[in-house]
Design an enzyme around this catalytic site. Structure first.
Site, short mmCIF file in Angstrom:
data_model
loop_
_atom_site.label_atom_id
_atom_site.label_comp_id
_atom_site.label_asym_id
_atom_site.label_seq_id
_atom_site.Cartn_x
_atom_site.Cartn_y
_atom_site.Cartn_z
N LYS A 108 0.86 -1.20 0.00
CA LYS A 108 0.00 0.00 0.00
C LYS A 108 0.88 1.23 0.00
CE LYS A 108 -4.53 0.59 0.37
NZ LYS A 108 -5.53 -0.42 -0.05
N GLY A 220 -20.54 6.55 3.15
CA GLY A 220 -19.65 6.86 2.03
C GLY A 220 -20.45 7.04 0.76
N GLY A 222 -18.42 7.52 -2.33
CA GLY A 222 -17.36 7.56 -3.34
C GLY A 222 -17.54 6.42 -4.33
N ASN A 223 -16.44 6.07 -4.98
CA ASN A 223 -16.47 5.06 -6.03
C ASN A 223 -17.08 3.73 -5.58
OD1 ASN A 223 -14.58 2.79 -7.61
ND2 ASN A 223 -15.50 4.37 -8.86
N1 GLU Z 1 -7.21 0.05 -3.46
C1 GLU Z 1 -8.00 -1.12 -3.72
C2 GLU Z 1 -8.07 -2.00 -2.48
O1 GLU Z 1 -7.92 -1.57 -1.37
C3 GLU Z 1 -7.55 -1.84 -4.96
C4 GLU Z 1 -6.13 -2.27 -4.96
C5 GLU Z 1 -5.63 -2.74 -6.31
O2 GLU Z 1 -6.39 -2.75 -7.27
O3 GLU Z 1 -4.46 -3.09 -6.36
O4 GLU Z 1 -8.36 -3.15 -2.59
#
Ligand code: GLU
Length: 429
Positions: A108, A220, A222-223
Site C-alpha cells: 500500500k 460513504g 465515493g467510487n
Molecule cells: N485500493 C484497492 C483496495 O484496497 C484496490 C487495490 C488494487 O487494485 O491493487 O483493494
C-alpha cells in the site's frame, strides 16, 4: 467520518492476525514474517505549488508480503495518512489477494495531502514526485500500485507516464486502474462496489433473504458506495440513506429519503470526492441528519464504504436490532470490539478483505489483459469477477459453517494459511 485520536489501524491488523495465528498454531518464524511488513519506504516529495513556492509532501510505500506474487495495492491521498495506516492496509492487501486466490502479494502507498485543496497540476506534481522517489522498488514484477481513497485513473496515468520516462519504455504492468484505452480494463471502476454486492447477494441467499425485501444504509458516497448502491438497487434492494463527508463544514451528514434514495438524483449534486451538496439535497426532499445517523437506521444491511474505524465498541452497540448483515466496502471499518458485538448478536459480517476484493481482482484481470495486449468486453470482465467473488465467498462461508467460526476469522484462516504455505514452500521458514 474522521479518525478517532489514538486509533492505530496497524495494531488492529496485528491483533486480528495474532488471534488467527494462535488458532492456526503458526510457528514463530512464520508469525514474525507475517506480523510485520517485509519492506517499507517513507520519503519527501517536493512539489512546486501554483503560487510558485515549493511544498514538501510526505509519501509512503509499504510492501507487506510477496510470497504469492508481486505486492499489490493502492495509493491513498489523505490529510491524516500515517505510516501505521499504510502498514495495516498493506497487510490487509496480502490477505485480500490471498482470500480470492489471485497470484499477488500485499502493499500500500500513501501521501499526506488533501486533494480538496490541490489543483490538478499540483496533484500531478505529487504523483510524478511519488514515483520518482520509489521508481527503483515498484514495477510490474515487484510491486504494482492502484487507485484508492481520493486517487483515480488520472493519477495512475501520471504515475505511469513518469515511470516510463524514467525507465525509457512502455510498462503498462506497472500500475492498474489506468484509464480505459490506455491499458485500463472495462469494469474496473465498477469492480469494488459490484464485487461487494456479488458477495452480499450470496450472503442473503444463504440467510434465506430476498434482496427485494431488504433495505440498507450506506456510509460513504465515493467510487465503492456509488456502484454498490447501483447494483444493490438493481437487485431490488432499497437504500434509505447515505452518509458522507462535507468538506466545507468539516463534518459528515446523513442524507435520508424513504422509501429509497434516488442514485441519479444524488449523483447530480455530488462532487468528485463523493461529497453531497446539503442545500440541493434538501431541495430534492432529503432529510439531512447528523453523520452518524446512518448506523442507527432500522435496516437489514449496513454498508460501511468509507474509511477505517467506523464501527467500534462505542458505535456498534447502537446499531438497530434489525441489522442482519454488515457488508464492509471500506478497509478496516470494524474494530475487534465491534466484532464482539456483531458476533454476540449473530450479525453476518462480510469482512472487508473478502467483501471489497473486487477492485484488486479486476486489477489482476487488467494485468492479464495488459500482458496479452488484448482487452475483454465489460460483460466478460464482470462475469469473471462474479465467478471469483462468489467462489471466494462460498469457500469462506463453508469453512465458517463447518468450524463454527465468525466470518472474519474464517476468511483470515483461508488467507493466512495460503500465504504461510507459500512462505514455507519458498523455504523462508
Ligand atoms: N485500493 C484497492 C483496495 O484496497 C484496490 C487495490 C488494487 O487494485 O491493487 O483493494
Amino acid at each position: 467520518m474522521s479518525q478517532a485520536k489514538g486509533f492505530n489501524p496497524f495494531e488492529m491488523a496485528q491483533k486480528q492476525f495474532d488471534k488467527v495465528a494462535d488458532l492456526l498454531e503458526l510457528d514463530t518464524g512464520t508469525r514474525e514474517i507475517l506480523r510485520n511488513p517485509m519492506r517499507e519506504y517513507a520519503f519527501n516529495i517536493p512539489v512546486r505549488m501554483d503560487d510558485g513556492k515549493v511544498k514538501v509532501f510526505r509519501g509512503f510505500r509499504v510492501q507487506h508480503n510477496d510470497a504469492r506474487g508481486p505486492c499489490k495495492g493502492g495509493i491513498r491521498f489523505h490529510p491524516q495518512e500515517t505510516v501505521d495506516t499504510v502498514r495495516a492496509l498493506a497487510m490487509w492487501m496480502t490477505w485480500k489477494c490471498s482470500v480470492v486466490d489471485i497470484p499477488l502479494g500485499g502493499g500500500k502507498g500513501g501521501v499526506i495531502c488533501d486533494p480538496h485543496n490541490l489543483s490538478a497540476r499540483e496533484q500531478e506534481g505529487i504523483c510524478r514526485g511519488w514515483v520518482r522517489q520509489i521508481a527503483k522498488v515498484v514495477g510490474p514484477l515487484s510491486d504494482v500500485p492502484a487507485p484508492d481513497v481520493m486517487t483515480n485513473a488520472q493519477h495512475m496515468l501520471w504515475i505511469l507516464d513518469e515511470y516510463e520516462a524514467i525507465h525509457g519504455g512502455h510498462y503498462p504492468g506497472l500500475i492498474t486502474g489506468k484509464p480505459v484505452g490506455l491499458g485500463g480494463s472495462l469494469g474496473r471502476k465498477e469492480a469494488t462496489g459490484y464485487g461487494l454486492v456479488f458477495v452480499l447477494r450470496e450472503a442473503l441467499r444463504e440467510l434465506g433473504m430476498k434482496p427485494e425485501n431488504t433495505s440498507a444504509s450506506v456510509q460513504g458516497f465515493g467510487n465503492v458506495a456509488q456502484f454498490a448502491i447501483e447494483l444493490y438497487q438493481r437487485l431490488g434492494g432499497r437504500v434509505i440513506c447515505v452518509s458522507c463527508w462535507d468538506q466545507k463544514d468539516q463534518t459528515s451528514y446523513t442524507f435520508k429519503k424513504e422509501p429509497a434514495i434516488k442514485l441519479e438524483e444524488l449523483l447530480g449534486i455530488t462532487d468528485r470526492f463523493g461529497g453531497i451538496d446539503k442545500e440541493k439535497a434538501k431541495d430534492l426532499g432529503y432529510q439531512v441528519l447528523p453523520g452518524e445517523a446512518w448506523l442507527t437506521q432500522d435496516v437489514d444491511i449496513l454498508m460501511p464504504a468509507a474509511i477505517e474505524n467506523q464501527l467500534t465498541g462505542e458505535t456498534a452497540p447502537r446499531i438497530s436490532r434489525k441489522v442482519r448483515v454488515v457488508a464492509e466496502g471500506a478497509n478496516g471499518p470494524t474494530t475487534p470490539e465491534a466484532d464482539e458485538v456483531f458476533r454476540e448478536r449473530n450479525v453476518f459480517v462480510l469482512p472487508d478483505f473478502l467483501a471489497n476484493a473486487g477492485g484488486v481482482t479486476c486489477s489482476y484481470f487488467e494485468q492479464v489483459q495488459s500482458n496479452m495486449n488484448y482487452f475483454w468486453e465489460k460483460d466478460e470482465v464482470l462475469g469473471k469477477l462474479d465467478v471469483k467473488m462468489t467462489s471466494a465467498f462460498h469457500g469462506v462461508s463453508e469453512l465458517a459453517r463447518q468450524k463454527k467460526l465468525y466470518m472474519r476469522d474464517a476468511a483470515y484462516v483461508i488467507a493466512i494459511n495460503r500465504v504461510a504455505q507459500a512462505c514455507k514452500d519458498r523455504g523462508w521458514v
